[in-house]
Design a protein around this motif. Structure first.
Motif, PDB file in Angstrom:
ATOM      1  N   LYS A   1      -7.041   4.139  -6.202  1.00  0.00           N
ATOM      2  CA  LYS A   1      -6.855   5.564  -5.922  1.00  0.00           C
ATOM      3  C   LYS A   1      -5.653   6.114  -6.676  1.00  0.00           C
ATOM      4  O   LYS A   1      -5.693   7.228  -7.211  1.00  0.00           O
ATOM      5  N   ARG A   2      -4.586   5.337  -6.699  1.00  0.00           N
ATOM      6  CA  ARG A   2      -3.356   5.774  -7.370  1.00  0.00           C
ATOM      7  C   ARG A   2      -3.585   5.947  -8.872  1.00  0.00           C
ATOM      8  O   ARG A   2      -3.151   6.934  -9.474  1.00  0.00           O
TER       9      ARG A   2
ATOM     10  N   GLU B   1      -6.157   0.913  -2.721  1.00  0.00           N
ATOM     11  CA  GLU B   1      -5.004   1.792  -2.840  1.00  0.00           C
ATOM     12  C   GLU B   1      -4.542   1.925  -4.287  1.00  0.00           C
ATOM     13  O   GLU B   1      -4.199   3.017  -4.753  1.00  0.00           O
ATOM     14  N   LEU B   2      -4.536   0.813  -4.995  1.00  0.00           N
ATOM     15  CA  LEU B   2      -4.140   0.853  -6.398  1.00  0.00           C
ATOM     16  C   LEU B   2      -5.135   1.667  -7.218  1.00  0.00           C
ATOM     17  O   LEU B   2      -4.753   2.465  -8.076  1.00  0.00           O
TER      18      LEU B   2
ATOM     19  N   ARG C   1      -3.976   9.511 -11.251  1.00  0.00           N
ATOM     20  CA  ARG C   1      -3.109   9.723 -12.402  1.00  0.00           C
ATOM     21  C   ARG C   1      -3.899  10.047 -13.672  1.00  0.00           C
ATOM     22  O   ARG C   1      -3.355  10.488 -14.666  1.00  0.00           O
TER      23      ARG C   1
ATOM     24  N   ASP D   1       3.390  11.294 -10.191  1.00  0.00           N
ATOM     25  CA  ASP D   1       2.069  11.188 -10.782  1.00  0.00           C
ATOM     26  C   ASP D   1       2.090  11.040 -12.294  1.00  0.00           C
ATOM     27  O   ASP D   1       1.079  10.713 -12.903  1.00  0.00           O
TER      28      ASP D   1
ATOM     29  N   LEU E   1       5.143   1.674 -13.434  1.00  0.00           N
ATOM     30  CA  LEU E   1       4.599   1.355 -12.119  1.00  0.00           C
ATOM     31  C   LEU E   1       4.560  -0.149 -11.901  1.00  0.00           C
ATOM     32  O   LEU E   1       4.975  -0.666 -10.862  1.00  0.00           O
TER      33      LEU E   1
ATOM     34  N   SER F   1       0.829  -1.203   0.000  1.00  0.00           N
ATOM     35  CA  SER F   1       0.000   0.000   0.000  1.00  0.00           C
ATOM     36  C   SER F   1       0.861   1.249   0.000  1.00  0.00           C
ATOM     37  O   SER F   1       0.592   2.204  -0.728  1.00  0.00           O
TER      38      SER F   1
ATOM     39  N   ILE G   1       2.386   1.971  -3.437  1.00  0.00           N
ATOM     40  CA  ILE G   1       1.475   2.513  -4.434  1.00  0.00           C
ATOM     41  C   ILE G   1       1.168   3.978  -4.159  1.00  0.00           C
ATOM     42  O   ILE G   1       1.097   4.785  -5.071  1.00  0.00           O
ATOM     43  N   THR G   2       0.990   4.350  -2.909  1.00  0.00           N
ATOM     44  CA  THR G   2       0.490   5.687  -2.619  1.00  0.00           C
ATOM     45  C   THR G   2       1.580   6.714  -2.371  1.00  0.00           C
ATOM     46  O   THR G   2       1.329   7.901  -2.476  1.00  0.00           O
TER      47      THR G   2
END
Length: 208
Positions: free
Chosen positions: A69-70, A66-67, A74, A15, A22, A6, A9-10
């Motif tokens: 949101k990331r 979490e992924l 972007r 960005d 990634l 987590s 990823i965050t």
């Protein structure tokens, strides 16, 4: 390991990083947690900076949230396969197009339109509840059958899919005590090792 994932990823990265970069960082650090099949159709192997859409399962889980949101931050478009659309729309912490689905059903054709990447993280939680015979069957079937249906959908309808990211688990190595293990270590004994072996085997048609 999930909490560390987590944070990766965050917090780490910038960005403007494209999805391929990634995923390469994630793959390097978590080789047995995520299996990444690049260039499903033997294309260039390079992701455009912003794919048309990313199909995500397990979006409500610890990693998926979490992924998601990331990726949403972007600028990626997320298409999520969820058990309950209304609940997902209320609870997901990122914008997404949601389609009702579970491992017992075929992937909705509408969910595949415009998809260039699939990230498959769904599966019955292994840390919740007693491992009865029914629970163990669901742990296995939810992973094997869902992967099989997603692979079938990609091969039949995912003409634009360049990569398939697949959840895995360190349970593959079994309980080996103090033995030092690496990503290249063989499988160990036990139920979870059986699950992971059968789960990952469903990816074979994408690698043919």
């Amino acid at each position: 390991p999930f909490g560390e994932f987590s944070n990766l990823i965050t917090v780490q990265g910038n960005d403007t990083e494209d999805l391929s970069s990634l995923l390469e960082r994630v793959k390097a650090k978590y080789q047995r947690m995520l299996i990444i099949v690049d260039s499903v159709y033997s294309m260039d192997g390079d992701f455009p900076e912003l794919p048309d859409a990313i199909l995500l399962t397990g979006a409500s889980g610890l990693i998926g949230r979490e992924l998601g949101k990331r990726l949403a931050a972007r600028g990626d478009t997320l298409v999520c396969l969820v058990r309950d659309v209304d609940t997902a729309r209320r609870r997901l912490p990122f914008p997404a197009e949601c389609h009702a689905w579970d491992h017992t059903r075929e992937v909705p054709l509408d969910a595949m339109r415009g998809v260039q990447a699939v990230i498959h993280l769904a599966g019955e939680p292994v840390a919740e509840g007693r491992w009865s015979a029914a629970k163990k069957a669901l742990i296995l079937e939810s992973r094997v059958q869902s992967t099989r249906r997603l692979v079938q959908a990609v091969l039949a309808h995912g003409v634009g899919v360049h990569a398939f990211v697949h959840g895995s688990a360190v349970g593959y190595y079994g309980d080996r005590g103090d033995e030092r293990l690496t990503a290249g270590s063989g499988r160990g004994p036990g139920f979870l090792a059986d699950v992971v072996e059968q789960w990952e085997a469903e990816l074979a048609p994408l690698q043919a």
